[in-house]
Design a protein around this motif. Sequence first.
Motif, mmCIF file in Angstrom:
data_model
loop_
_atom_site.group_PDB
_atom_site.id
_atom_site.type_symbol
_atom_site.label_atom_id
_atom_site.label_comp_id
_atom_site.label_asym_id
_atom_site.label_seq_id
_atom_site.Cartn_x
_atom_site.Cartn_y
_atom_site.Cartn_z
ATOM 1 N N SER A 137 0.714 -1.176 0.205
ATOM 2 C CA SER A 137 0.129 -0.109 -0.112
ATOM 3 C C SER A 137 0.874 1.232 -0.144
ATOM 4 C CB SER A 137 -0.886 -0.035 1.229
ATOM 5 O OG SER A 137 -0.374 -0.021 2.303
ATOM 6 N N GLY A 138 1.992 1.303 0.696
ATOM 7 C CA GLY A 138 2.961 2.370 0.571
ATOM 8 C C GLY A 138 3.298 2.644 -0.820
ATOM 9 N N LEU A 139 3.682 1.678 -1.637
ATOM 10 C CA LEU A 139 3.985 1.904 -2.976
ATOM 11 C C LEU A 139 2.758 2.532 -3.797
ATOM 12 C CD1 LEU A 139 6.575 1.472 -4.593
ATOM 13 C CD2 LEU A 139 5.754 -0.888 -5.298
ATOM 14 N N MET A 140 1.547 2.190 -3.441
ATOM 15 C CA MET A 140 0.673 2.560 -4.170
ATOM 16 C C MET A 140 0.302 4.182 -3.821
ATOM 17 S SD MET A 140 -0.337 0.468 -6.630
ATOM 18 C CE MET A 140 0.451 -0.845 -7.145
ATOM 19 N N ASP A 141 0.698 4.853 -2.846
ATOM 20 C CA ASP A 141 0.503 6.053 -2.432
ATOM 21 C C ASP A 141 1.307 6.936 -3.465
ATOM 22 O OD1 ASP A 141 -1.021 5.490 -0.234
ATOM 23 O OD2 ASP A 141 0.661 5.332 1.282
ATOM 24 N N LEU A 142 2.269 6.459 -4.235
ATOM 25 C CA LEU A 142 2.856 6.979 -5.196
ATOM 26 C C LEU A 142 1.955 7.447 -6.497
ATOM 27 C CD1 LEU A 142 6.400 5.415 -5.125
ATOM 28 C CD2 LEU A 142 5.715 7.595 -4.105
ATOM 29 N N LEU A 143 0.978 7.054 -6.515
ATOM 30 C CA LEU A 143 0.080 6.774 -7.845
ATOM 31 C C LEU A 143 -0.396 8.240 -8.256
ATOM 32 C CD1 LEU A 143 -2.367 3.771 -7.369
ATOM 33 C CD2 LEU A 143 -0.381 4.124 -8.993
ATOM 34 N N PRO A 144 -0.597 9.120 -7.264
ATOM 35 C CA PRO A 144 -1.137 10.556 -7.858
ATOM 36 C C PRO A 144 0.097 11.308 -8.412
ATOM 37 C CG PRO A 144 -1.637 10.118 -5.776
ATOM 38 C CD PRO A 144 -0.901 9.227 -5.939
ATOM 39 N N VAL A 145 1.513 10.915 -8.235
ATOM 40 C CA VAL A 145 2.596 11.967 -8.644
ATOM 41 C C VAL A 145 3.434 11.088 -9.585
ATOM 42 C CG1 VAL A 145 2.813 12.863 -6.190
ATOM 43 C CG2 VAL A 145 3.876 10.706 -6.382
ATOM 44 N N LEU A 146 2.902 9.894 -10.295
ATOM 45 C CA LEU A 146 3.716 9.372 -11.340
ATOM 46 C C LEU A 146 3.824 10.256 -12.381
ATOM 47 C CD1 LEU A 146 2.593 5.703 -11.115
ATOM 48 C CD2 LEU A 146 4.465 6.640 -10.088
ATOM 49 N N ARG A 147 4.801 10.167 -13.267
ATOM 50 C CA ARG A 147 4.973 10.919 -14.517
ATOM 51 C C ARG A 147 4.434 10.264 -15.287
ATOM 52 N NH1 ARG A 147 11.415 10.947 -14.353
ATOM 53 N NH2 ARG A 147 10.857 8.914 -13.448
ATOM 54 N N THR A 148 3.847 10.813 -16.462
ATOM 55 C CA THR A 148 3.116 10.308 -17.745
ATOM 56 C C THR A 148 4.236 9.326 -18.251
ATOM 57 O OG1 THR A 148 2.043 12.648 -18.256
ATOM 58 C CG2 THR A 148 2.175 11.116 -19.946
ATOM 59 N N GLY A 149 3.354 8.283 -18.606
ATOM 60 C CA GLY A 149 4.233 6.994 -19.155
ATOM 61 C C GLY A 149 5.111 6.212 -17.913
ATOM 62 N N GLU A 150 4.713 6.636 -16.810
ATOM 63 C CA GLU A 150 5.499 5.847 -15.712
ATOM 64 C C GLU A 150 4.383 5.156 -15.031
ATOM 65 O OE1 GLU A 150 8.971 7.057 -12.419
ATOM 66 O OE2 GLU A 150 7.001 8.374 -12.578
ATOM 67 N N ALA A 151 4.874 3.797 -14.529
ATOM 68 C CA ALA A 151 3.844 2.928 -14.001
ATOM 69 C C ALA A 151 4.305 2.183 -12.831
ATOM 70 C CB ALA A 151 3.473 1.815 -15.100
ATOM 71 N N ILE A 152 3.651 1.610 -11.877
ATOM 72 C CA ILE A 152 3.862 0.662 -10.910
ATOM 73 C C ILE A 152 3.703 -0.609 -11.189
ATOM 74 C CG2 ILE A 152 3.551 0.070 -8.324
ATOM 75 C CD1 ILE A 152 3.451 2.930 -7.685
ATOM 76 N N ILE A 153 4.408 -1.550 -11.267
ATOM 77 C CA ILE A 153 4.170 -2.721 -12.103
ATOM 78 C C ILE A 153 4.109 -3.990 -10.779
ATOM 79 C CG2 ILE A 153 4.466 -4.610 -13.657
ATOM 80 C CD1 ILE A 153 5.766 -2.504 -15.440
ATOM 81 N N ALA A 154 3.054 -4.824 -10.323
ATOM 82 C CA ALA A 154 3.307 -5.630 -9.548
ATOM 83 C C ALA A 154 2.374 -6.930 -9.815
ATOM 84 C CB ALA A 154 2.719 -5.026 -8.109
ATOM 85 N N GLY A 155 2.748 -7.951 -9.344
ATOM 86 C CA GLY A 155 1.862 -9.162 -9.438
ATOM 87 C C GLY A 155 2.795 -10.131 -10.136
ATOM 88 N N GLU A 156 2.039 -11.319 -10.626
ATOM 89 C CA GLU A 156 2.616 -12.354 -11.308
ATOM 90 C C GLU A 156 3.884 -12.498 -12.225
ATOM 91 O OE1 GLU A 156 1.830 -15.535 -10.375
ATOM 92 O OE2 GLU A 156 0.013 -15.113 -9.096
ATOM 93 N N ALA A 157 3.499 -11.311 -13.173
ATOM 94 C CA ALA A 157 4.625 -11.087 -14.332
ATOM 95 C C ALA A 157 5.946 -10.277 -13.569
ATOM 96 C CB ALA A 157 3.903 -10.444 -15.428
ATOM 97 N N ALA A 158 5.655 -9.706 -12.694
ATOM 98 C CA ALA A 158 6.881 -8.862 -12.206
ATOM 99 C C ALA A 158 7.548 -9.630 -11.043
ATOM 100 C CB ALA A 158 6.537 -7.555 -11.828
ATOM 101 N N ARG A 159 9.048 -9.646 -10.931
ATOM 102 C CA ARG A 159 9.711 -10.421 -10.152
ATOM 103 C C ARG A 159 9.706 -9.812 -8.893
ATOM 104 N NH1 ARG A 159 14.833 -13.514 -12.584
ATOM 105 N NH2 ARG A 159 13.788 -15.139 -13.732
ATOM 106 N N LEU A 160 9.792 -8.288 -8.878
ATOM 107 C CA LEU A 160 9.544 -7.451 -7.585
ATOM 108 C C LEU A 160 8.640 -6.468 -8.076
ATOM 109 C CD1 LEU A 160 13.007 -6.882 -6.065
ATOM 110 C CD2 LEU A 160 11.051 -8.234 -5.005
ATOM 111 N N PRO A 161 7.697 -5.872 -7.247
ATOM 112 C CA PRO A 161 7.134 -4.724 -7.363
ATOM 113 C C PRO A 161 8.041 -3.580 -7.741
ATOM 114 C CG PRO A 161 6.265 -5.583 -5.379
ATOM 115 C CD PRO A 161 7.509 -6.385 -5.850
#
Length: 608
Positions: free
Chosen positions: A519-543
């Motif tokens: 949840s702490g990592l997701m607090d960054l969602l409002p300040v991400l730059r255009t074209g920047e993403a947080i990737i998490a889950g099965e396909a990503a080795r680390l969030p």
Amino acid sequence: MTGSDPTYLGRVSAVSGASITVKLAESLASGLAIIGGHTYRVAQVGSFVRIPLGYQDLFGVVAEVGATAAPANTPIEEIEGGRWMRVELAGEAIGEQFERGLSQHPNIDDTVHIVTERDLRRIYGKGEQDHIKVGTLSSAENITIRLSLDGLVTRHSAILGSTGSGKSTTVASLLRSIIEPAESGGSSGARILLLDVHGEYGAALGDVAKIFSATPQPGEEPLFVPFWALEAGELLDFIAGQLNDNQTIAFTDKIQELKEERVSSVALPGLDPSSLTVDSPVPFSLNRLWYELIDFETTTFTGQQRDQPALENPGDPTSLTPPKYKPHAMGAAGPFLNQSARGIRRQLNLLRSRMLDRRFDFILHPGPWDPDLKGVTAQDLDTLIQGWLGHEKPLTVLDLSGVPSAVLVRLIGSILRIIYEALYWSREKTEGGVLRPLLVVMEEAHRYVSPESGNVAAEMVKRIAKEGRKYGVGAMLVSQRPAEIDETVLSQCGTLIALRLSNPTDRARVKGALPDNLSGLMDLLPVLRTGEAIIAGEAARLPVRCRVFLPRREYRPNSHDPAVSDAWRSRRVAEGYDRVVASWRAQRTTAVVRDLKINREKVDDDEE
């Protein structure tokens, strides 16, 4: 030793499950560190840390920095005088082999270090065959981020972001990474179906895709979805509107009759006549359905037994001309009404108007799949599916931008149903979903997968989300309003690619779909730059916080904002609004007034 080690950050002060608290070293005077010629951001939310444990290294993501990250009951003077960091552990490595999950936990006072380029290469690999390159690490842009293609497709995924966050460009970039030639580490034999609701991707992916459109432009194929491939309920809901039980039976009995007549005349491959149902994908004439039902409804009778049809003009089912009977009279001489009529004239009038509406030709007059009066079609469903999935290009774009909104959701459901049913029942064949998987990319998913939508599209997306993994059908949902997507469907998406999200309700839904420790990592969602993403889950080795690769300008989707300042500074060019009205009436953006004048002249000549 730690004092001279440039990677040293601090020591573990508390361990709670997968969360650890780190007290940062007082020697850390800057937010940047230069190690081996590369610059690293130190102790920032979203960055990685390494905790060595003998032959094993634990890796974690920084979730919180500052006094609030200090353990409970820490003396005030230590909170104010020290710097604290909360880290969520995510994986471990023995030698060069990284694995998600933990086999052990750190101890109090274990050292914590910056993750360097060498460590990151251990995590993200050196280009394994089942991984695709999607972007670079935000905190170290010389490191390429790779995702597992198997995890991305079979475990489903979601790309979520507010308008203007770079969502469409991310989709185009990701699809290009997947279908990159095999020698570059991509997948040349990919099979991807993209439902393009706004017509954004034709120009961006035209060189690697076959494009079907309800309003085709040069170089595009016409999109047809045969009405007879739909289930009876969804077809009747569109062509006849609201029906009570008796009215529904009147329609379904006639459809069953017409389908039985078609099967008895010419056998269809794989169909046992005894197993035929009203929902079986068997061609039948919609013109005959309308004509025979309207004939029954409007018939009047004469004669002593009231059994002689008082027919004046037989009409014509091909041109949708209704039969004409003598009007009924109140006296004993008649003509008399048909007492067995089902009261469906209003619904039949709607059916006729739908069939005469050129906007619905792609579904009610589907080209070579349009049955004649005997139910015979020039082509069968095999050529339809072959056209969508069996061509030489790895990507199919179904451009639905010209589809009327009244039928859009129903059409999406029908397409998904045709594709899924075909791959489900052919799962043991080489072109089935198991031996040649399919990825279905669904743009604007919130429009038809909301919690309260009971439409066929929502049901099919739920079915793909729950069962698709076993039968080789993967889903990628794309949406700007994750809060409006059914929670069951979103929870089935094993990989989340979250771009900038400003709405707190949307952010809460994304947080709810991820483990609590992120949840702490997701607090960054409002300040991400255009074209920047947080990737998490099965396909990503680390969030990971990732800068997605930006396609070349000519390969970017047609989703950019209008240039208001440039347009309003330019001198206005006077243009007749007849062109505006021409496109509106033609329901085609490329329509010109000349076309309408030619059609008008043709009508005048026919009348003369």
